[in-house]
Design a protein around this motif. Structure first.
Motif, short mmCIF file in Angstrom:
data_model
loop_
_atom_site.label_atom_id
_atom_site.label_comp_id
_atom_site.label_asym_id
_atom_site.label_seq_id
_atom_site.Cartn_x
_atom_site.Cartn_y
_atom_site.Cartn_z
N ALA A 205 -5.26 0.56 12.55
CA ALA A 205 -6.07 0.09 11.43
C ALA A 205 -6.03 -1.42 11.26
N VAL A 206 -4.94 -2.06 11.73
CA VAL A 206 -4.80 -3.50 11.50
C VAL A 206 -4.82 -4.28 12.81
N ALA A 207 -5.22 -3.62 13.90
CA ALA A 207 -5.13 -4.26 15.22
C ALA A 207 -5.97 -5.52 15.32
N ASP A 208 -7.09 -5.61 14.63
CA ASP A 208 -7.97 -6.77 14.74
C ASP A 208 -7.72 -7.82 13.67
N CYS A 209 -6.67 -7.67 12.87
CA CYS A 209 -6.42 -8.58 11.75
C CYS A 209 -5.55 -9.76 12.19
N SER A 210 -5.95 -10.96 11.81
CA SER A 210 -5.17 -12.16 12.13
C SER A 210 -4.21 -12.54 11.01
N LEU A 211 -4.43 -12.04 9.80
CA LEU A 211 -3.52 -12.30 8.67
C LEU A 211 -3.40 -11.00 7.87
N LEU A 212 -2.18 -10.46 7.84
CA LEU A 212 -1.96 -9.16 7.20
C LEU A 212 -0.92 -9.29 6.09
N PHE A 213 -1.28 -8.77 4.91
CA PHE A 213 -0.38 -8.75 3.76
C PHE A 213 0.05 -7.30 3.50
N ALA A 214 1.32 -7.11 3.19
CA ALA A 214 1.83 -5.79 2.82
C ALA A 214 2.26 -5.84 1.37
N THR A 215 1.65 -5.00 0.53
CA THR A 215 2.00 -4.98 -0.90
C THR A 215 3.17 -4.04 -1.11
N ALA B 118 -3.10 -1.67 -8.16
CA ALA B 118 -2.67 -2.68 -7.19
C ALA B 118 -3.88 -3.27 -6.47
N VAL B 119 -4.83 -2.42 -6.08
CA VAL B 119 -6.04 -2.91 -5.43
C VAL B 119 -6.82 -3.82 -6.38
N LEU B 120 -6.91 -3.42 -7.64
CA LEU B 120 -7.65 -4.21 -8.62
C LEU B 120 -7.04 -5.59 -8.80
N LEU B 121 -5.70 -5.68 -8.88
CA LEU B 121 -5.06 -6.98 -9.07
C LEU B 121 -5.32 -7.91 -7.89
N MET B 122 -5.24 -7.38 -6.69
CA MET B 122 -5.51 -8.21 -5.51
C MET B 122 -6.98 -8.62 -5.46
N THR C 23 -9.58 -12.73 10.29
CA THR C 23 -9.75 -11.47 9.56
C THR C 23 -8.48 -11.20 8.76
N ALA C 24 -8.61 -11.11 7.47
CA ALA C 24 -7.46 -10.85 6.59
C ALA C 24 -7.53 -9.41 6.10
N ALA C 25 -6.38 -8.80 5.90
CA ALA C 25 -6.30 -7.42 5.41
C ALA C 25 -5.09 -7.26 4.51
N ILE C 26 -5.17 -6.26 3.63
CA ILE C 26 -4.07 -6.00 2.69
C ILE C 26 -3.68 -4.53 2.82
N LEU C 27 -2.41 -4.28 3.07
CA LEU C 27 -1.88 -2.92 3.20
C LEU C 27 -1.41 -2.40 1.85
N PHE C 28 -1.80 -1.19 1.51
CA PHE C 28 -1.33 -0.53 0.30
C PHE C 28 -0.70 0.80 0.71
N GLY C 29 0.52 1.05 0.23
CA GLY C 29 1.26 2.23 0.66
C GLY C 29 0.94 3.49 -0.12
N ARG C 30 1.70 4.52 0.17
CA ARG C 30 1.53 5.84 -0.44
C ARG C 30 1.87 5.80 -1.93
N GLU C 31 1.27 6.71 -2.67
CA GLU C 31 1.51 6.75 -4.12
C GLU C 31 2.99 6.98 -4.45
N ARG C 32 3.66 7.81 -3.69
CA ARG C 32 5.03 8.21 -4.04
C ARG C 32 6.09 7.21 -3.59
N TRP C 33 5.97 6.64 -2.38
CA TRP C 33 7.03 5.76 -1.93
C TRP C 33 6.55 4.49 -1.23
#
Length: 401
Positions: free
Chosen positions: A83-93, A163-167, A123-133
């Motif tokens: 999913a992030v293979a083409d991203c040059s800048l990746l953020f993990a929340t 979290a998506v809304l804040l970003m 290409t910038a992307a933001i990772l958002f994790g699972r609801e539980r952990w």
């Protein structure tokens, strides 16, 4: 309500923004609400890694509240790496420290770096994790930066869509120069000194009529205090028009000043006879004819009625207490004071039996409900107005003409 506040006549703002990547979201509702948050702030590219309930998802579509343009173009992946293979800048929340030696930034700084990266062709992307952990260590390790939110450490968990809304908010605010979608009309032009003085002169005139500015030795101080109240307001021209209308409405009564022509005694008697014949005990709201005749009487008073009304609105014993041609239940007396429980009937010369009978029925009805009915002849009012006012104050009925 879905779409509340949305102006569908305007085009959506869709800017070149970062990609939103949801990792193994569990609930379709959360995906839909995340898409809605993206739509609020012009983000359009959504990638989902292994959604638990499959795709497409009806619950996501319902929760998206119209963000179908985002859900229709969702990209699905089996792994985060893909999913992030083409991203040059990746953020993990994340709300947790993953013990990884990499920069930690807030959402505002992440938005600034995203804008710079995209502007330079990346290409910038933001990772958002699972609801539980959230994200695991291996997923966070893929990111160039950690993004965390300035929240209470003791309760740091955010809903996925929040979290998506804040970003999205921070990125959109920076990308659009913090421009608001609309502005309210400016206040009207500030009132001029001349307009303020004209209003104040009118106010003082009405206050003098009811002897408000008493005692005389305090008059000047009271005037200064009143003037300062309105000066501190910095009113506009429209404010002054409104305040002037308020003062005049209070001074002249709820129905406004007597307007129209002047009826003589015979004309008033004929009009009252017509009103008596058409009313027959009906409430004014039940007959257009009754309502119209009562309005005609109010707008075309006799000389005696004008004289008495002027006295009732200026004499401090009665000011602002009486109303003209106002319904009391099923009847309309000439003047009535609800606070004093006094009704005034004006008797014109040469009244016929219909008018006299109607007045008797009305007077009895009012008396049964605790009103003191004062009958005054036009001759009494025109000959000795002061004595007529004394009769009203004492609540003593007078003999008919």
């Amino acid at each position: 309500m879905s779409g509340s506040g949305t102006d569908k006549t305007k085009a959506r703002k869709e800017l070149a923004g970062p990609i939103v990547v949801l990792v193994e979201p569990q609930l379709g509702e959360n995906i839909g609400m995340a898409a809605r948050a993206m739509g609020n702030f012009g983000l359009t590219r959504l990638r989902i890694v292994k959604p638990r309930d499959g795709w497409p998802n009806v619950a996501a579509q319902r929760a998206a509240a119209g963000a179908d343009h985002i859900l229709d173009k969702v990209e699905l992946f089996d792994t985060v790496e893909a999913a992030v293979a083409d991203c040059s800048l990746l953020f993990a929340t994340t709300a947790r420290a993953h013990d990884q030696a990499k920069p930690v930034v807030g959402p505002e700084e992440a938005a600034r770096q995203s804008v710079t990266e995209i502007a330079s062709g990346g290409t910038a992307a933001i990772l958002f994790g699972r609801e539980r952990w959230g994200l695991n260590n291996e997923e966070a390790a893929l990111a160039n930066r950690i993004v965390t939110f300035p929240v209470s450490p003791g309760f740091a968990s955010l809903n996925l869509a929040q979290a998506v809304l804040l970003m999205g908010y921070e990125w959109f605010k920076l990308s659009t120069g913090n421009a608001l979608p609309f502005t309210m009309p400016e206040r009207s032009e500030r009132a001029s000194s001349h307009q303020m003085q004209a209003f104040f002169d009118n106010l003082i005139g009405e206050l003098d009529k009811v002897e408000f500015l008493r005692p005389a030795e305090k008059r000047d101080t009271m005037l200064v205090n009143l003037r300062n109240i309105f000066t501190r307001m910095e009113p506009t021209k429209q404010d002054m028009h409104t305040l002037h209308g308020v003062v005049m409405a209070i001074a002249e009564g709820r129905k406004g000043p007597a307007k129209g022509g002047v009826l003589d005694g015979n004309e008033a008697t004929r009009l009252r006879a017509l009103l008596a014949e058409h009313s027959e005990g009906r409430a004014p709201s039940e007959s257009g004819t009754v309502r119209g005749l009562a309005r005609l009487l109010r707008r075309n008073p006799t000389d005696a009625e004008r004289l008495l009304w002027q006295a009732l609105t200026t004499d401090r014993r009665f000011a602002a207490q009486f109303k003209r041609q106002t319904p009391v239940g099923r009847h309309i007396p000439d003047f009535v004071s609800f606070s004093k429980r006094v009704a005034i009937e004006i008797v014109n010369p040469g009244e016929n039996d219909v008018v006299r009978k109607d007045r008797a029925v009305r007077s009895n009805w009012l008396a049964e409900r605790g009103y003191c009915v004062v009958a005054l002849s036009t001759d009494q009012i025109e000959r000795d107005l002061a004595a007529a006012l004394d009769l009203i104050e004492n609540g003593a009925p007078s003999a008919s003409a």
